[in-house]
Write an enzyme that holds these catalytic residues in place. Sequence first.
Site, mmCIF file in Angstrom:
data_model
loop_
_atom_site.group_PDB
_atom_site.id
_atom_site.type_symbol
_atom_site.label_atom_id
_atom_site.label_comp_id
_atom_site.label_asym_id
_atom_site.label_seq_id
_atom_site.Cartn_x
_atom_site.Cartn_y
_atom_site.Cartn_z
ATOM 1 N N LYS A 183 -2.946 10.605 5.778
ATOM 2 C CA LYS A 183 -2.371 11.766 5.096
ATOM 3 C C LYS A 183 -3.308 12.950 5.241
ATOM 4 O O LYS A 183 -4.303 13.074 4.536
ATOM 5 C CB LYS A 183 -2.133 11.505 3.615
ATOM 6 C CG LYS A 183 -1.249 12.602 3.018
ATOM 7 C CD LYS A 183 -1.413 12.798 1.529
ATOM 8 C CE LYS A 183 -2.505 13.741 1.129
ATOM 9 N NZ LYS A 183 -2.440 15.094 1.680
ATOM 10 N N GLY A 235 -12.645 13.871 -0.387
ATOM 11 C CA GLY A 235 -12.244 15.127 -1.039
ATOM 12 C C GLY A 235 -13.067 15.355 -2.291
ATOM 13 O O GLY A 235 -14.209 14.895 -2.397
ATOM 14 N N SER A 236 -12.458 16.042 -3.248
ATOM 15 C CA SER A 236 -13.215 16.453 -4.432
ATOM 16 C C SER A 236 -13.191 15.365 -5.517
ATOM 17 O O SER A 236 -12.290 14.515 -5.553
ATOM 18 C CB SER A 236 -12.597 17.734 -5.005
ATOM 19 O OG SER A 236 -11.280 17.478 -5.427
ATOM 20 N N GLU A 257 -15.311 9.164 -0.632
ATOM 21 C CA GLU A 257 -16.375 10.002 -0.070
ATOM 22 C C GLU A 257 -16.148 11.394 -0.628
ATOM 23 O O GLU A 257 -15.198 12.069 -0.228
ATOM 24 C CB GLU A 257 -16.317 9.968 1.464
ATOM 25 C CG GLU A 257 -17.615 10.386 2.103
ATOM 26 C CD GLU A 257 -17.645 11.854 2.455
ATOM 27 O OE1 GLU A 257 -18.133 12.640 1.596
ATOM 28 O OE2 GLU A 257 -17.206 12.214 3.548
ATOM 29 N N CYS A 291 -19.322 18.746 3.005
ATOM 30 C CA CYS A 291 -19.827 17.972 1.867
ATOM 31 C C CYS A 291 -21.324 17.696 1.985
ATOM 32 O O CYS A 291 -21.982 17.471 0.985
ATOM 33 C CB CYS A 291 -19.034 16.678 1.725
ATOM 34 S SG CYS A 291 -18.925 15.752 3.249
ATOM 35 N N GLU A 392 -20.567 22.009 -7.139
ATOM 36 C CA GLU A 392 -20.319 22.223 -5.714
ATOM 37 C C GLU A 392 -19.438 23.466 -5.570
ATOM 38 O O GLU A 392 -18.408 23.580 -6.223
ATOM 39 C CB GLU A 392 -19.603 21.012 -5.116
ATOM 40 C CG GLU A 392 -19.433 21.140 -3.617
ATOM 41 C CD GLU A 392 -18.746 19.926 -2.996
ATOM 42 O OE1 GLU A 392 -17.755 19.452 -3.563
ATOM 43 O OE2 GLU A 392 -19.212 19.476 -1.936
HETATM 44 P P1 ADP Z 1 -10.063 20.175 -1.578
HETATM 45 O O1 ADP Z 1 -10.383 20.643 -2.978
HETATM 46 O O2 ADP Z 1 -11.196 20.164 -0.669
HETATM 47 O O3 ADP Z 1 -8.774 20.708 -1.013
HETATM 48 P P2 ADP Z 1 -8.912 17.910 -2.607
HETATM 49 O O4 ADP Z 1 -9.754 16.890 -3.227
HETATM 50 O O5 ADP Z 1 -8.095 18.794 -3.482
HETATM 51 O O6 ADP Z 1 -9.854 18.694 -1.689
HETATM 52 O O7 ADP Z 1 -7.892 17.277 -1.578
HETATM 53 C C1 ADP Z 1 -8.285 16.397 -0.559
HETATM 54 C C2 ADP Z 1 -7.060 15.653 -0.103
HETATM 55 O O8 ADP Z 1 -6.436 15.007 -1.200
HETATM 56 C C3 ADP Z 1 -5.965 16.502 0.516
HETATM 57 O O9 ADP Z 1 -5.404 15.773 1.603
HETATM 58 C C4 ADP Z 1 -4.971 16.667 -0.613
HETATM 59 O O10 ADP Z 1 -3.638 16.930 -0.164
HETATM 60 C C5 ADP Z 1 -5.046 15.326 -1.270
HETATM 61 N N1 ADP Z 1 -4.625 15.287 -2.679
HETATM 62 C C6 ADP Z 1 -4.718 16.249 -3.601
HETATM 63 N N2 ADP Z 1 -4.264 15.809 -4.805
HETATM 64 C C7 ADP Z 1 -3.859 14.524 -4.639
HETATM 65 C C8 ADP Z 1 -3.308 13.508 -5.493
HETATM 66 N N3 ADP Z 1 -3.071 13.743 -6.786
HETATM 67 N N4 ADP Z 1 -3.039 12.297 -4.963
HETATM 68 C C9 ADP Z 1 -3.301 12.041 -3.664
HETATM 69 N N5 ADP Z 1 -3.816 12.954 -2.798
HETATM 70 C C10 ADP Z 1 -4.096 14.183 -3.265
#
Ligand code: ADP
Length: 502
Positions: A183, A235-236, A257, A291, A392
């Site tokens: 995804k 991601g975050s 991660e 990161c 961050e």
């Molecule tokens: P950033 O803040 O760097 O955009 P995120 O942590 O928000 O990073 O998102 C990283 C990934 O997680 C993206 O592919 C985003 O679409 C996906 N994402 C965001 N929210 C959700 C959720 N509730 N469930 C699953 N995937 C999510």
Amino acid sequence: MAISDPQLALLPDVRPLIGDQRVSNTAGGEYEHKYAATGKPTKRVPLCGAQEMEAAVQAARQALSRWRALPAPQRRDMILRLCQLIAQNADQLAQLQTIENSVPWMFASKLPHAAVDYLTYNAGWVDKIGGDVVPTWPARAVDLALDEPYGVVAIIIPWNAPLPSLGQLLGPALAAGNTVIVKPAELAPFTSLRIGELIVDSGFPPGVVNVVPAAAQGGEALVEHPGVDKIHFTGSADTARKILAAALKNLTPVGLELGGKSALLVFEDADLLVAARQAASAAVVLSGQGCTNSTRLIVQRTVYERLMRVVKGLIKHTVVGDPCDPRTVMGPVISEAACDRILGIISRARDSGCGRLTVGGERLRGEFASGYFISPALFEDVDNKSDLAQNEIFGPVVAAMSFDSEEQAIQLANDTRYGLAAYVHTNDLNRAYRVSQELMAGNVWINGFEGIPPSAPFGGMKQSGYGRIGGLAGIREFTRPKNLWLSIRERSVSGHSESAVS
Ligand code: ADP
């Protein structure tokens, strides 16, 4: 330097790839992708919702037995064939990377090769994954701890560096025998979709890899699906919490991660120019949206002023601008929203007096006005307890501070909720080793950073996540041991077997 338009004719088919089908009319709506350097729309991307996630899980599950039944050399060669195709299409993939997240060509041109390195390394594991023979004393038996794939793995990747992320994650997940649902983030879906096409061209059975661009809602439908056997999220920390909550429903295991606020420790005996270059690169590389960027600069007081002068000079003279120009070192940040958020952090930090902004930190105007450009920023004499040093930013901002003793340097470096990476610059071998042992970070680099090696375990401590990708640890991340006990029966005198000795 005016901003040139990227070659949109290179964009791939943006419909999700599920099994051997391209899907139209998706349930997750559409995303209008914009080129961050100009703010101009590039293409409307259909986003997956629960319906497509259901189809992707079915496709991945159906493909599983066929994928696992293929002889290891065939699976290895498919991954290697994919590497060849990535190398042959490196130029296009690099340009797609530039279009989707505006990473400058200088870096983007290297990223397909990084993906190839990760995949090639992991292809080498395909025919070496087996397991262990376990001693059974005192019983007479054979015990095998077999390394088996989880099954269907969901990989959620962020927008900041999709090509290396795909290599780092697809490599071990496929090598271990899993089928995969990737995804990508809606902000940067193009390279993942193109890699999906190359996977089909490499001869992988349909459904072994599915690519489903989605926003948060679609992502959630994927992670709470009972047919997903393992989740890996990059991601975050905030999103990680939501993913863990969704995964809780089926108790699906999750590898994380996450972000960092990595310390760069510079001791007075270090090669200061090397250290200064790395310090400046923390603000510049990926516009600070990495990161592992070393966004906290912690410097011995005796060399602090000297080092700051050099870092300031390097930051001031960074070529910021057109991502397609090969001379450009730094492009924009990912979106208007990110730009506003980062400028807000800079302005609040300036007002709070938690440090002195001595260079950069402004939105670029003139010919850059329609893009999301922020000049790289250095805050000096920052209080490590401040928001600026603790959170961050994921933008082009470095926070610098000084220390007097080795103990204080370690204490400052560890005084963070994150623990992804740490960097030490010193020419004292004993100190380098001593300090690295005390740093609470999953990865410590001494006297330089040359990328994340495919053969090394990479991942975080504390709120930077858990689980490792890279090396044998990466393979282990995508396998789980099954213990197989075989009792050995005594040979009977009459020719019939007797009861098990065990
Ligand atoms: P950033 O803040 O760097 O955009 P995120 O942590 O928000 O990073 O998102 C990283 C990934 O997680 C993206 O592919 C985003 O679409 C996906 N994402 C965001 N929210 C959700 C959720 N509730 N469930 C699953 N995937 C999510």
